[in-house]
Design a protein around this motif. Structure first.
Motif, PDB file in Angstrom:
ATOM      1  N   GLY A 183     -31.128   6.879 -11.491  1.00  0.00           N
ATOM      2  CA  GLY A 183     -31.421   5.572 -11.243  1.00  0.00           C
ATOM      3  C   GLY A 183     -32.093   5.664  -9.861  1.00  0.00           C
ATOM      4  O   GLY A 183     -32.214   4.398  -9.309  1.00  0.00           O
ATOM      5  N   THR A 187     -34.679   5.394  -6.510  1.00  0.00           N
ATOM      6  CA  THR A 187     -35.725   4.744  -6.130  1.00  0.00           C
ATOM      7  C   THR A 187     -36.315   5.583  -4.918  1.00  0.00           C
ATOM      8  O   THR A 187     -35.862   5.787  -3.775  1.00  0.00           O
ATOM      9  CB  THR A 187     -35.487   3.216  -5.543  1.00  0.00           C
ATOM     10  N   ASP A 202     -34.349   9.757 -12.982  1.00  0.00           N
ATOM     11  CA  ASP A 202     -34.062   8.724 -13.874  1.00  0.00           C
ATOM     12  C   ASP A 202     -32.709   8.682 -14.213  1.00  0.00           C
ATOM     13  O   ASP A 202     -32.164   7.560 -14.665  1.00  0.00           O
ATOM     14  CB  ASP A 202     -34.939   8.908 -15.109  1.00  0.00           C
ATOM     15  N   GLN A 234     -29.099  -3.772 -14.923  1.00  0.00           N
ATOM     16  CA  GLN A 234     -30.611  -3.511 -13.937  1.00  0.00           C
ATOM     17  C   GLN A 234     -30.796  -1.875 -14.024  1.00  0.00           C
ATOM     18  O   GLN A 234     -30.653  -1.099 -13.350  1.00  0.00           O
ATOM     19  CB  GLN A 234     -30.349  -3.942 -12.677  1.00  0.00           C
ATOM     20  N   VAL A 235     -31.411  -1.685 -15.232  1.00  0.00           N
ATOM     21  CA  VAL A 235     -31.839  -0.256 -15.488  1.00  0.00           C
ATOM     22  C   VAL A 235     -33.341  -0.270 -15.858  1.00  0.00           C
ATOM     23  O   VAL A 235     -33.560  -1.092 -16.667  1.00  0.00           O
ATOM     24  CB  VAL A 235     -31.014   0.352 -16.369  1.00  0.00           C
ATOM     25  N   ASN A 236     -34.039   0.603 -15.315  1.00  0.00           N
ATOM     26  CA  ASN A 236     -35.432   0.718 -15.798  1.00  0.00           C
ATOM     27  C   ASN A 236     -35.810   1.235 -17.182  1.00  0.00           C
ATOM     28  O   ASN A 236     -34.779   2.002 -17.568  1.00  0.00           O
ATOM     29  CB  ASN A 236     -35.890   1.677 -14.869  1.00  0.00           C
ATOM     30  N   THR A 266     -29.966   5.998  -2.880  1.00  0.00           N
ATOM     31  CA  THR A 266     -30.268   4.825  -3.902  1.00  0.00           C
ATOM     32  C   THR A 266     -29.885   5.068  -5.305  1.00  0.00           C
ATOM     33  O   THR A 266     -30.337   4.456  -6.003  1.00  0.00           O
ATOM     34  CB  THR A 266     -31.995   4.833  -3.665  1.00  0.00           C
ATOM     35  N   VAL A 267     -28.792   5.823  -5.382  1.00  0.00           N
ATOM     36  CA  VAL A 267     -28.298   5.777  -6.643  1.00  0.00           C
ATOM     37  C   VAL A 267     -27.870   4.551  -7.398  1.00  0.00           C
ATOM     38  O   VAL A 267     -27.369   3.353  -6.548  1.00  0.00           O
ATOM     39  CB  VAL A 267     -26.900   6.611  -6.753  1.00  0.00           C
ATOM     40  N   ASN A 268     -28.351   4.417  -8.504  1.00  0.00           N
ATOM     41  CA  ASN A 268     -27.922   2.983  -9.486  1.00  0.00           C
ATOM     42  C   ASN A 268     -26.834   3.375 -10.029  1.00  0.00           C
ATOM     43  O   ASN A 268     -27.094   4.280 -11.244  1.00  0.00           O
ATOM     44  CB  ASN A 268     -29.228   2.553 -10.047  1.00  0.00           C
ATOM     45  N   TRP A 269     -25.749   3.005 -10.115  1.00  0.00           N
ATOM     46  CA  TRP A 269     -24.293   3.306 -10.991  1.00  0.00           C
ATOM     47  C   TRP A 269     -24.720   2.654 -12.409  1.00  0.00           C
ATOM     48  O   TRP A 269     -23.896   3.085 -13.250  1.00  0.00           O
ATOM     49  CB  TRP A 269     -23.437   2.772  -9.974  1.00  0.00           C
ATOM     50  N   GLN A 270     -25.273   1.526 -12.437  1.00  0.00           N
ATOM     51  CA  GLN A 270     -25.502   0.990 -13.829  1.00  0.00           C
ATOM     52  C   GLN A 270     -26.328   2.224 -14.668  1.00  0.00           C
ATOM     53  O   GLN A 270     -26.067   2.391 -15.878  1.00  0.00           O
ATOM     54  CB  GLN A 270     -26.176  -0.124 -13.801  1.00  0.00           C
ATOM     55  N   ALA A 271     -27.320   2.583 -13.948  1.00  0.00           N
ATOM     56  CA  ALA A 271     -28.272   3.778 -14.660  1.00  0.00           C
ATOM     57  C   ALA A 271     -27.404   4.911 -15.025  1.00  0.00           C
ATOM     58  O   ALA A 271     -27.333   5.614 -16.082  1.00  0.00           O
ATOM     59  CB  ALA A 271     -29.558   4.086 -13.891  1.00  0.00           C
TER      60      ALA A 271
END
Length: 417
Positions: free
Chosen positions: A13, A15, A10, A84-86, A38-43
């Motif tokens: 981020g 997936t 988490d 765009q973060v869960n 799949t790293v989400n840099w915004q997260a």
């Protein structure tokens, strides 16, 4: 470590493909390695900001929890900038209100399957809760009521399960935060519970806005605070090799398997090491046949040639019964005195060793005399009928009396001869 590994997904981020197994810590590590791309840099940004708040906020205010500020800032960042973060609402269904009362479906098969896990969880919960109390005591120079703590914890957990809850313990992180905020009495815990109830009933829809990286950041801080890495390092540097091996093995099993397995194996090894340590402390030694100035019974140290004295120091249990085999008699020995002043306890296996010693002496024409048997060993020997077998008169209150009794018996035998 298990909390830390569980929150990396988490925080970054990541997936995962549908059906990815992430139950055990090793499964989580494998999934992290396979999906790191799949790293989400915004997260990551939200998580780093929240971590910074958690570390720096105590310098601003100790009254307002940094975790509360991090939750507000994290939710505001996601909403204001459309990141765009869960969030909790994206992954779970959030409903306000109290959970419904439901009685568990009990069966003998379920009880048999889960009994070992239940015992392990109960022990873990007790240790964790009492550790929280000790932490609070050290912070306020207080003294908790350990029995009442465990009773309340048990009643709370039994009540929780009726509403679909899972076992819980006193939490070191929340206890420390409570004390730092001024909590000193049970009222502080009651207020904490009441606030959580209000959140559950009225504020749950707002919990759906909390970003998952924020939750991960908070749990990472909790993991660090409760990790005890300084104690871990200190133990590795100063404890015995057996203790360090137990620590490292338990730590490894927790990560590779689960906490239940680790605690069960760790407790078993600890018991074995404890028995080994106690058995090594127990000694059986014979008295020397000379008089020395430091002797506590100088006038009786010069024993008759046919009297032999052995002294046992330490508990007599199944881990040391082989030491009894060190006791031997000579061809000219007629009386064997066993001094038990240093024996605090005697179990069934130790009792059996004494019975074997009695048979050995009987075969060799040697009379047994016992000196200063303590209350618990004496009670065990009476219950086993050993006192009646040997003879009540052969259990003397002290070593002086035992040696004097042996001398008297020898003199009577000489006169009779």
């Amino acid at each position: 470590m298990t909390i830390l590994v569980g929150q990396i997904k988490d925080l970054l981020g990541l997936t995962y493909p549908a059906g990815t197994a992430t139950i055990d810590t090793t499964d989580k590590l494998g999934a992290l390695a396979a999906n790191i791309s799949t790293v989400n840099w915004q997260a990551v940004l939200v998580g780093v900001v929240c971590l910074a708040i958690l570390m720096l906020w105590p310098k601003v205010s100790k009254r307002i929890p940094g975790s509360l500020v991090a939750v507000i800032v994290g939710a505001a960042m996601v909403s204001a900038f459309g990141l765009q973060v869960n969030t909790i609402g994206d992954l779970y269904i959030i409903e306000a209100g109290l959970p419904t009362l439901q009685f568990p479906q009990l069966s003998l098969d379920l009880f048999r399957d889960e009994f070992a896990n239940g015992i392990t969880i109960a022990i873990l919960a007790a240790i964790e809760s009492l550790l929280s109390c000790v932490v609070a005591d050290s912070m306020i120079s207080g003294h908790h009521r350990c029995n009442m703590e465990l009773v309340a914890q048990g009643v709370g957990n039994m009540g929780s399960v009726l509403f679909g809850g899972i076992p819980a313990t006193g939490a070191i992180a929340r206890t420390a935060a409570n004390v730092k905020s001024g909590g000193r009495t049970p009222i502080a815990g009651m207020v904490h519970a009441a606030v959580l109830l209000l959140v559950l009933v009225f504020l749950m829809p707002y919990a759906a806005l909390i970003p998952m990286p924020t939750i991960a950041a908070i749990l990472l801080q909790v993991a660090y605070n409760m990790s005890g890495w300084r104690n871990f390092a200190h133990l590795c540097a100063t404890a015995s090799r057996g203790a360090v091996a137990t620590l490292l093995l338990t730590f490894t099993l927790t990560i590779v398997f689960d906490l239940v397995t680790a605690i069960a194996v760790g407790m078993l090894i600890t018991v074995v090491l404890f028995m080994k340590m106690v058995s090594e402390e127990t000694e059986v030694k014979g008295w020397t046949y000379f008089c020395d100035k430091d002797s506590e019974v100088t006038h009786l140290r010069e024993l008759p040639r046919s009297v032999r004295v052995y002294e046992i120091n330490g508990p007599m249990f199944f881990g040391m019964t082989d030491r009894i085999s060190d006791i031997s008699v000579k061809d000219f020995t007629k009386y064997l005195i066993i001094r038990m002043r240093g024996v605090p306890s005697l179990d069934a296996t130790g009792m059996n060793a004494l019975e074997n010693l009695y048979e050995y002496c009987a075969e060799n024409g040697v009379q047994l005399i016992f000196s200063h048997a303590n209350e618990q060993p004496m009670r065990t020997m009476r219950r086993a009928g050993f006192v009646d077998l040997v003879g009540e008169e052969r259990f003397r209150p002290n070593i002086d009396d035992a040696i004097a009794y042996a001398r008297t018996q020898l003199e009577q035998e000489e006169k009779a001869a």
